[in-house]
Design a protein around this motif. Structure first.
Motif, mmCIF file in Angstrom:
data_model
loop_
_atom_site.group_PDB
_atom_site.id
_atom_site.type_symbol
_atom_site.label_atom_id
_atom_site.label_comp_id
_atom_site.label_asym_id
_atom_site.label_seq_id
_atom_site.Cartn_x
_atom_site.Cartn_y
_atom_site.Cartn_z
ATOM 1 N N LEU A 83 1.358 -1.153 -0.067
ATOM 2 C CA LEU A 83 -0.210 -0.356 -0.232
ATOM 3 C C LEU A 83 0.781 1.351 0.043
ATOM 4 O O LEU A 83 2.240 1.010 0.648
ATOM 5 N N GLN A 87 -1.180 6.205 2.122
ATOM 6 C CA GLN A 87 -3.018 5.622 2.787
ATOM 7 C C GLN A 87 -2.397 5.388 3.725
ATOM 8 O O GLN A 87 -4.409 5.530 4.721
ATOM 9 N N ARG A 90 -3.581 7.793 6.219
ATOM 10 C CA ARG A 90 -4.366 8.565 6.217
ATOM 11 C C ARG A 90 -5.228 7.737 7.440
ATOM 12 O O ARG A 90 -6.793 8.514 8.023
ATOM 13 N N THR A 91 -5.419 6.468 7.185
ATOM 14 C CA THR A 91 -6.461 5.210 7.996
ATOM 15 C C THR A 91 -5.616 5.810 9.891
ATOM 16 O O THR A 91 -6.560 6.086 10.389
#
Length: 215
Positions: A83, A87, A90-91
């Motif tokens: 990933l 990303q 962001r989580t």
């Protein structure tokens, strides 16, 4: 707090709490005496970096995998590493903000943060690594959960099942222990409790704690 005990000889909740705290205090003292003061340096480095960045990246999670002594030779590691780091951040940024939100009760923050982490590979089941990430995000509020902690809870007669929402219920259990811990509950953090539980649940401890000699 859910307590498991012999239904024929019920134990008063106050006595249960007193007994549990007696073992936590002993275990915390033994843990600090036996474990190197340098062992948690990786954890605190990640926690400090998380506070600066407001999120955790793949390298931070990798460091926590080593700190927790988890296996990196699993499929989820490959999926996570594939990933984009943005990303992942962001989580974890959302989870960071959630577990640090003091407008939420500790267990509610834990529930929401754990739910957010389930979007990432390696965090969809189990709570060991997820709890490490959430604790690095809010070390003053959250606590680490693993199989040693579970064994300690079982040994002490504190009920925590594997039903969905386990991490939130774990944090609620610790919250109740701290609330009823008197002066100890005022000075201990949830992280202090989890290290004591970790020590109680280590493999070498095979007897019920009530049979252990006082240090």
């Amino acid at each position: 707090m859910e307590i498991t005990s012999d239904p024929a000889i019920p134990e008063h909740p106050a006595r249960t709490t007193e007994r549990v705290w007696r073992h936590l205090l002993r275990a915390r003292t033994d843990y600090l005496a036996a474990v190197s003061a340098h062992y948690d340096e990786v954890f605190w480095e990640v926690a400090q970096r998380t506070q600066r960045e407001g999120s955790l990246g793949k390298s931070d999670i990798a460091a926590l995998v080593v700190w927790k002594r988890l296996s990196a030779q699993t499929r989820w590691v490959s999926e996570l590493m594939s990933l984009p780091d943005a990303q992942v951040r962001r989580t974890t940024e959302q989870a960071y903000a959630t577990v640090r939100d003091t407008a939420l009760q500790r267990c509610d923050a834990a529930r929401a943060g754990r739910s957010l982490m389930s979007d990432l590979p390696g965090f969809r089941t189990g709570d060991a690594l997820a709890s490490a990430v959430l604790t690095a995000a809010a070390p003053e509020r959250m606590a680490v959960y693993d199989r040693r902690v579970q064994h300690a809870l079982d040994t002490l007669g504190l009920t925590l099942t594997a039903a969905p929402g386990r991490y939130a219920r774990y944090m609620q259990l610790l919250d109740e222990l701290l609330q009823h811990g008197g002066p100890h509950g005022e000075t201990w953090t949830a992280r202090d409790v989890d290290t004591a539980l970790y020590w109680i649940g280590r493999p070498t401890r095979t007897k019920h704690p009530d049979t252990l000699p006082v240090s």
